[in-house]
Write a protein that holds these residues in place. Structure first.
Motif, PDB file in Angstrom:
ATOM      1  N   LEU A  86       4.350   4.726   0.824  1.00  0.00           N
ATOM      2  CA  LEU A  86       4.660   5.035  -0.466  1.00  0.00           C
ATOM      3  C   LEU A  86       5.692   4.113  -0.999  1.00  0.00           C
ATOM      4  O   LEU A  86       6.573   3.717  -0.192  1.00  0.00           O
ATOM      5  CB  LEU A  86       5.223   6.305  -0.634  1.00  0.00           C
ATOM      6  CG  LEU A  86       6.077   6.918  -1.850  1.00  0.00           C
ATOM      7  CD1 LEU A  86       5.005   6.911  -3.113  1.00  0.00           C
ATOM      8  CD2 LEU A  86       6.640   8.087  -1.484  1.00  0.00           C
ATOM      9  N   THR A 136      -2.270   2.248  -7.121  1.00  0.00           N
ATOM     10  CA  THR A 136      -2.437   3.333  -6.009  1.00  0.00           C
ATOM     11  C   THR A 136      -3.816   3.419  -5.776  1.00  0.00           C
ATOM     12  O   THR A 136      -4.710   3.801  -6.850  1.00  0.00           O
ATOM     13  CB  THR A 136      -1.913   4.516  -6.755  1.00  0.00           C
ATOM     14  OG1 THR A 136      -0.469   4.314  -6.906  1.00  0.00           O
ATOM     15  CG2 THR A 136      -2.097   5.773  -5.815  1.00  0.00           C
ATOM     16  N   THR A 176       0.335   4.155  -2.271  1.00  0.00           N
ATOM     17  CA  THR A 176       0.728   5.036  -3.416  1.00  0.00           C
ATOM     18  C   THR A 176       2.016   4.354  -4.045  1.00  0.00           C
ATOM     19  O   THR A 176       3.041   4.090  -3.239  1.00  0.00           O
ATOM     20  CB  THR A 176       1.194   6.524  -2.992  1.00  0.00           C
ATOM     21  OG1 THR A 176      -0.134   6.904  -2.459  1.00  0.00           O
ATOM     22  CG2 THR A 176       1.524   7.095  -4.386  1.00  0.00           C
ATOM     23  N   SER A 209       4.656   4.758  -6.673  1.00  0.00           N
ATOM     24  CA  SER A 209       5.247   5.696  -7.518  1.00  0.00           C
ATOM     25  C   SER A 209       6.967   5.844  -7.347  1.00  0.00           C
ATOM     26  O   SER A 209       7.374   5.492  -6.572  1.00  0.00           O
ATOM     27  CB  SER A 209       4.733   7.374  -7.262  1.00  0.00           C
ATOM     28  OG  SER A 209       5.329   8.389  -7.927  1.00  0.00           O
TER      29      SER A 209
END
Length: 120
Positions: free
Chosen positions: A11, A90, A117, A119
């Motif tokens: 992430l 992503t 990912t 974000s």
């Protein structure tokens, strides 16, 4: 038995960077075209970048200038440096290795994928 193992996903916030690695076992990647593909939920798998045995690298338009593919044959590893990441990057990222004779693939291997990912 040829295996490709990806690592380095995770992430990250938009604008951040990640470096993916794909290490092969059971074969010598120096004779393979190596590539990275990605697949987002509900979408088809798409080519991200390829690096031939010799010659120029190739990138899909959406990652040009942001991603860099490289290979270290001594380590049997291919990398994907991803900078300036965007939420649309992503996806699950897959490593691919193939050999071709003319237009025919004579071998074709895939890794299990690593999730990226992007974000906030």
């Amino acid at each position: 038995q040829v295996q490709l193992v990806e690592s380095g996903g995770g992430l990250v916030e938009p604008g951040g960077s990640l470096r993916l690695s794909c290490t092969a076992s059971g074969t010598d990647i120096s004779t393979y075209v190596m590539g990275w593909y990605r697949q987002a939920p509900g979408k088809q798998r798409e080519l991200v970048a390829t690096i031939p045995v010799i010659g120029s690298t190739n990138y899909t338009d959406s990652v040009k200038g942001r991603f860099t593919i490289s290979r270290d044959n001594a380590k049997n590893t291919v990398y994907l440096q991803m900078n300036s990441l965007k939420p649309e990057d992503t996806a699950a990222y897959f490593c691919n290795a193939y050999q071709a004779m003319g237009v025919w693939k004579i071998s074709d291997y895939w890794g299990q994928g690593t999730q990226v990912t992007v974000s906030s």
